[in-house]
Enzyme design. Structure first.
Site, PDB file in Angstrom:
ATOM      1  N   LYS A  32     -31.118 -29.966  -2.716  1.00  0.00           N
ATOM      2  CA  LYS A  32     -29.731 -30.323  -2.452  1.00  0.00           C
ATOM      3  C   LYS A  32     -29.318 -31.710  -3.003  1.00  0.00           C
ATOM      4  O   LYS A  32     -28.091 -31.713  -3.659  1.00  0.00           O
ATOM      5  CB  LYS A  32     -29.209 -29.660  -1.253  1.00  0.00           C
ATOM      6  CG  LYS A  32     -29.194 -28.509  -0.831  1.00  0.00           C
ATOM      7  CD  LYS A  32     -28.198 -27.567  -1.789  1.00  0.00           C
ATOM      8  CE  LYS A  32     -28.088 -26.162  -0.786  1.00  0.00           C
ATOM      9  NZ  LYS A  32     -27.036 -25.386  -1.690  1.00  0.00           N
TER      10      LYS A  32
ATOM     11  N   LEU B 210     -37.511 -30.340   2.377  1.00  0.00           N
ATOM     12  CA  LEU B 210     -37.468 -29.461   1.374  1.00  0.00           C
ATOM     13  C   LEU B 210     -36.040 -28.918   0.793  1.00  0.00           C
ATOM     14  O   LEU B 210     -35.694 -29.401  -0.133  1.00  0.00           O
ATOM     15  CB  LEU B 210     -38.453 -28.292   1.620  1.00  0.00           C
ATOM     16  CG  LEU B 210     -38.417 -27.386   0.034  1.00  0.00           C
ATOM     17  CD1 LEU B 210     -38.784 -28.053  -0.956  1.00  0.00           C
ATOM     18  CD2 LEU B 210     -39.343 -26.222   0.521  1.00  0.00           C
ATOM     19  N   TYR B 211     -35.342 -28.446   1.772  1.00  0.00           N
ATOM     20  CA  TYR B 211     -34.061 -27.872   1.387  1.00  0.00           C
ATOM     21  C   TYR B 211     -33.093 -29.066   1.376  1.00  0.00           C
ATOM     22  O   TYR B 211     -32.385 -29.116   0.130  1.00  0.00           O
ATOM     23  CB  TYR B 211     -33.631 -27.153   2.917  1.00  0.00           C
ATOM     24  CG  TYR B 211     -31.964 -26.753   2.697  1.00  0.00           C
ATOM     25  CD1 TYR B 211     -31.634 -25.935   1.946  1.00  0.00           C
ATOM     26  CD2 TYR B 211     -31.374 -27.373   3.802  1.00  0.00           C
ATOM     27  CE1 TYR B 211     -30.445 -25.625   1.892  1.00  0.00           C
ATOM     28  CE2 TYR B 211     -29.941 -27.018   3.979  1.00  0.00           C
ATOM     29  CZ  TYR B 211     -29.637 -25.962   2.967  1.00  0.00           C
ATOM     30  OH  TYR B 211     -28.136 -25.562   3.043  1.00  0.00           O
ATOM     31  N   GLY B 212     -33.258 -30.362   2.093  1.00  0.00           N
ATOM     32  CA  GLY B 212     -32.426 -31.209   1.474  1.00  0.00           C
ATOM     33  C   GLY B 212     -32.685 -32.031   0.473  1.00  0.00           C
ATOM     34  O   GLY B 212     -31.608 -32.579  -0.577  1.00  0.00           O
ATOM     35  N   ALA B 213     -33.908 -32.052  -0.111  1.00  0.00           N
ATOM     36  CA  ALA B 213     -34.353 -32.868  -1.174  1.00  0.00           C
ATOM     37  C   ALA B 213     -33.595 -32.010  -2.557  1.00  0.00           C
ATOM     38  O   ALA B 213     -33.325 -32.558  -3.257  1.00  0.00           O
ATOM     39  CB  ALA B 213     -35.931 -32.895  -1.362  1.00  0.00           C
TER      40      ALA B 213
END
Ligand code: NAP
Length: 243
Positions: A154, A149-152
């Site tokens: 960003k 979720l965090y990577g998506a």
């Protein structure tokens, strides 16, 4: 203006930009820590103001933008630099992620930078100058388990960086991003603990960055020395991408 400058990378960036001569708008939720950062800047001979903001939707973004522009305009100046740094680093398996967590992470990490730029970039474009720096993450370019979720969110910021560079470049506004690897900040230490050093050990340089290491790259992208750089995402991660 540096969002999320009450702590970590944002705090180091505010101190660095002030040392370089900028008048800085410090922002975050924690007024106590915000005032400490402002005091530290003033004690070093710099200039700063704190604006409290809980950044979670378009309205809070537009309100902060208006306050920052008002402060910048007080002595005939203008808001020439925006660092979209405030962020939350949620981790965990995809299954079981509450919808409220999904919405909160995307709101602070993606929606707010979008609406800050929507509010601030047109003024920069009208004045014919400005620099925007977005803070991404290693997890936007490399799949790291538990950071989907965090990577998506960003990764989307990196696409916005390129899109905004194209949209605002002809009017003299540059838009770039930094992509930090493991950096020793209060947020990362609380969220990752031992994992910080383990992640850092996977890169050629092998050590955990200090917030000042990332701040130096942000300051470069915010300043005139990078006047021919736009749409770039600079890795600040100890060489992890080359492995
Ligand atoms: P940090 O120490 O936790 O600082 C986060 C900052 O964001 C704080 O100033 C916090 O302000 C602010 N913030 C969080 N939620 C907010 C909200 N809803 N409204 C307003 N401000 C909010 O974290 P950090 O490690 O310096 O992270 C800064 C940025 O770097 C983030 O975008 C993060 O994703 C990115 N990053 C960090 C690392 C790392 O290893 N540290 C690596 C890659 C990318 P208050 O505390 O005052 O609320």
């Amino acid at each position: 203006m540096v969002t999320g400058s009450t702590s970590g990378i944002g705090r180091a960036t505010a101190l660095r930009l002030a040392r370089d001569g900028a008048r800085v708008v410090v922002s975050g939720r924690d007024a106590g820590r915000g005032r400490e950062v402002v005091q530290e800047i003033r004690d070093a001979g710099g200039s700063a103001e704190f604006v409290a903001a809980d950044l979670r939707d378009a309205r809070s973004a537009a309100e902060l933008a208006a306050q920052a522009e008002a402060i910048a305009g007080l002595d005939g100046g203008s808001l020439d630099v925006l660092v979209n740094n405030a962020g939350v680093g949620a981790g965990g398996p995809t299954a079981g992620t509450e919808e409220a967590v999904f919405d909160a992470v995307m709101a602070t990490n993606l929606k707010v930078p979008f609406y800050l730029v929507a509010s601030i970039a047109p003024g920069m474009a009208a004045r014919g100058r400005g620099a925007i720096v977005n803070v991404s993450t290693l997890a936007a370019a490399r799949a790291l388990p538990g950071l989907a979720l965090y990577g998506a969110g960003k990764a989307a910021i990196e696409m916005l960086t390129a899109s905004w560079a194209a949209e605002f470049g002809p009017a003299g506004v540059r838009v770039n991003a930094v992509r930090p690897g493991p950096t020793r900040t209060p947020g990362a230490e609380a969220g990752l603990g031992e994992m910080l050093q383990q992640l850092a050990a996977q890169a050629p340089l092998g050590f955990v960055a200090d917030p000042e290491d990332v701040a130096a790259t942000i300051a470069f992208l915010a300043g005139d020395e990078s006047r021919f750089v736009t749409g770039a995402v600079l890795d600040v991660n100890g060489g992890r991408m080359v492995v």
